[in-house]
Scaffold this motif. Structure first.
Motif, PDB file in Angstrom:
ATOM      1  N   LYS A 250       0.809  -1.215   0.000  1.00 58.53           N
ATOM      2  CA  LYS A 250       0.000   0.000   0.000  1.00 58.53           C
ATOM      3  C   LYS A 250       0.842   1.265   0.000  1.00 58.53           C
ATOM      4  N   LYS A 251       2.042   1.186   0.538  1.00 57.45           N
ATOM      5  CA  LYS A 251       2.837   2.400   0.705  1.00 57.45           C
ATOM      6  C   LYS A 251       4.231   2.302   0.095  1.00 57.45           C
ATOM      7  N   ARG A 252       4.507   1.209  -0.592  1.00 56.75           N
ATOM      8  CA  ARG A 252       5.839   1.057  -1.177  1.00 56.75           C
ATOM      9  C   ARG A 252       5.724   0.519  -2.595  1.00 56.75           C
TER      10      ARG A 252
ATOM     11  N   ASN B 100       5.559  -4.079  -5.725  1.00 53.05           N
ATOM     12  CA  ASN B 100       4.138  -3.778  -5.808  1.00 53.05           C
ATOM     13  C   ASN B 100       3.623  -4.195  -7.189  1.00 53.05           C
ATOM     14  N   TRP B 101       2.558  -4.986  -7.250  1.00 53.29           N
ATOM     15  CA  TRP B 101       2.062  -5.472  -8.533  1.00 53.29           C
ATOM     16  C   TRP B 101       1.630  -4.339  -9.466  1.00 53.29           C
ATOM     17  N   ARG B 102       1.296  -3.184  -8.907  1.00 58.24           N
ATOM     18  CA  ARG B 102       0.837  -2.055  -9.727  1.00 58.24           C
ATOM     19  C   ARG B 102       1.923  -1.510 -10.647  1.00 58.24           C
ATOM     20  N   LEU B 103       3.172  -1.870 -10.383  1.00 61.55           N
ATOM     21  CA  LEU B 103       4.273  -1.381 -11.214  1.00 61.55           C
ATOM     22  C   LEU B 103       4.116  -1.774 -12.678  1.00 61.55           C
TER      23      LEU B 103
ATOM     24  N   GLY C 234      -1.886   7.552 -10.121  1.00 63.09           N
ATOM     25  CA  GLY C 234      -2.965   7.034 -10.962  1.00 63.09           C
ATOM     26  C   GLY C 234      -3.065   5.521 -10.991  1.00 63.09           C
ATOM     27  N   LEU C 235      -2.198   4.835 -10.262  1.00 61.96           N
ATOM     28  CA  LEU C 235      -2.174   3.381 -10.312  1.00 61.96           C
ATOM     29  C   LEU C 235      -3.030   2.736  -9.214  1.00 61.96           C
ATOM     30  N   TYR C 236      -3.499   3.543  -8.288  1.00 60.35           N
ATOM     31  CA  TYR C 236      -4.307   2.996  -7.191  1.00 60.35           C
ATOM     32  C   TYR C 236      -5.787   3.149  -7.520  1.00 60.35           C
TER      33      TYR C 236
END
Length: 265
Positions: A192-194, A207-210, A262-264
């Motif tokens: 959530k924060k890294r 982080n999978w959002r990368l 914008g990834l969250y």
């Protein structure tokens, strides 16, 4: 290694917790509000009471920026056909298909062949519910006519996680081979924060959002965490190593800061 402390800011009806990170090289107090929350950089010898007092003088600004930041992190996506998502920096349009293809209990395999966009992906077992990227369309075969948006969201997140593991592992291997380093263990997490982290055992967590970011920005996080395999702090020696591997890392870091919000969902 820089020392850290925790403190709390109270402003009107808001309670904001923040981290104080101390450094012997620091001469002034700086405040950062980003995906990692509210962080304060302070000189090593400055008394805690003085740091807190200085932070309190910025209470209104911090509270406003913190609220603005949190609102930008609130889920903004609708998990319905037509909504746009990102994959490796490219905008793709979601298409939710709720009915099976005629004559089949599931969509034909052809619909779910991975696209050769940046990497050759190994085929994976397919089930009735599936996600596939075809051109600029992110196709979700829900497998049920009454699919809920949260189910679509879960399917998409699972798909992104799989792609993140494939892409990030390949990028880590690319740099490990280039540097002549052994391949570290790579773990994909819902941080959530890294964006990433490295522990003393030499494990890299990402982080999978990368995987939504352009590859050059994703690579910056990969290199940043791999540099921690040699220097487990953010000392000048660490940043010198990052720059040696990636001379333009500052521009990529700035791009991460600008695009990351914008990834969250």
């Amino acid at each position: 290694m820089p020392e850290t402390e925790k403190a709390t800011l109270y402003y009107q009806n808001k309670t904001i917790r923040y981290t104080i990170r101390r450094s012997a090289r620091r001469r002034t107090v700086g405040i950062t509000i980003d995906v990692q929350g509210v962080r304060v950089a302070a000189p090593k010898r400055m008394p805690l009471e003085q740091v807190v007092a200085l932070v309190n003088t910025k209470a209104r600004w911090i509270a406003e920026k913190y609220s603005e930041f949190k609102s930008r992190l609130e889920p903004r996506k609708r998990f319905v056909s037509g909504e746009e998502f990102l994959y490796l920096g490219r905008r793709v349009s979601l298409q939710v298909q709720t009915e099976p293809v005629a004559g089949s209990k599931r969509c034909p395999d052809a619909l779910f062949q991975p696209e050769l966009f940046d990497f050759d992906f190994l085929p994976r077992p397919r089930s009735q519910a599936a996600v596939a990227l075809k051109g600029n369309v992110l196709l979700v075969q829900a497998g049920t006519p009454n699919v809920h948006s949260e189910e679509v969201r879960e399917m998409l997140e699972n798909w992104y996680r799989v792609r993140a593991e494939e892409v990030i592992t390949r990028r880590v291997k690319h740099y490990a081979d280039e540097l002549g380093w052994p391949m570290p263990r790579v773990l994909i997490r819902n941080q959530k924060k890294r964006w990433g982290s490295c522990n003393a055992k030499g494990e890299l967590r990402f982080n999978w959002r990368l995987v939504m970011l352009p590859l050059r920005v994703l690579d910056y996080v990969v290199v940043h965490e791999m540099a921690h395999l040699k220097v487990l702090n953010h000392s000048p020696r660490f940043w010198a190593l990052v720059e040696q591997i990636m001379p333009d890392y500052k521009a990529r870091h700035q791009a991460l800061h600008e695009l990351g919000l914008g990834l969250y969902w």
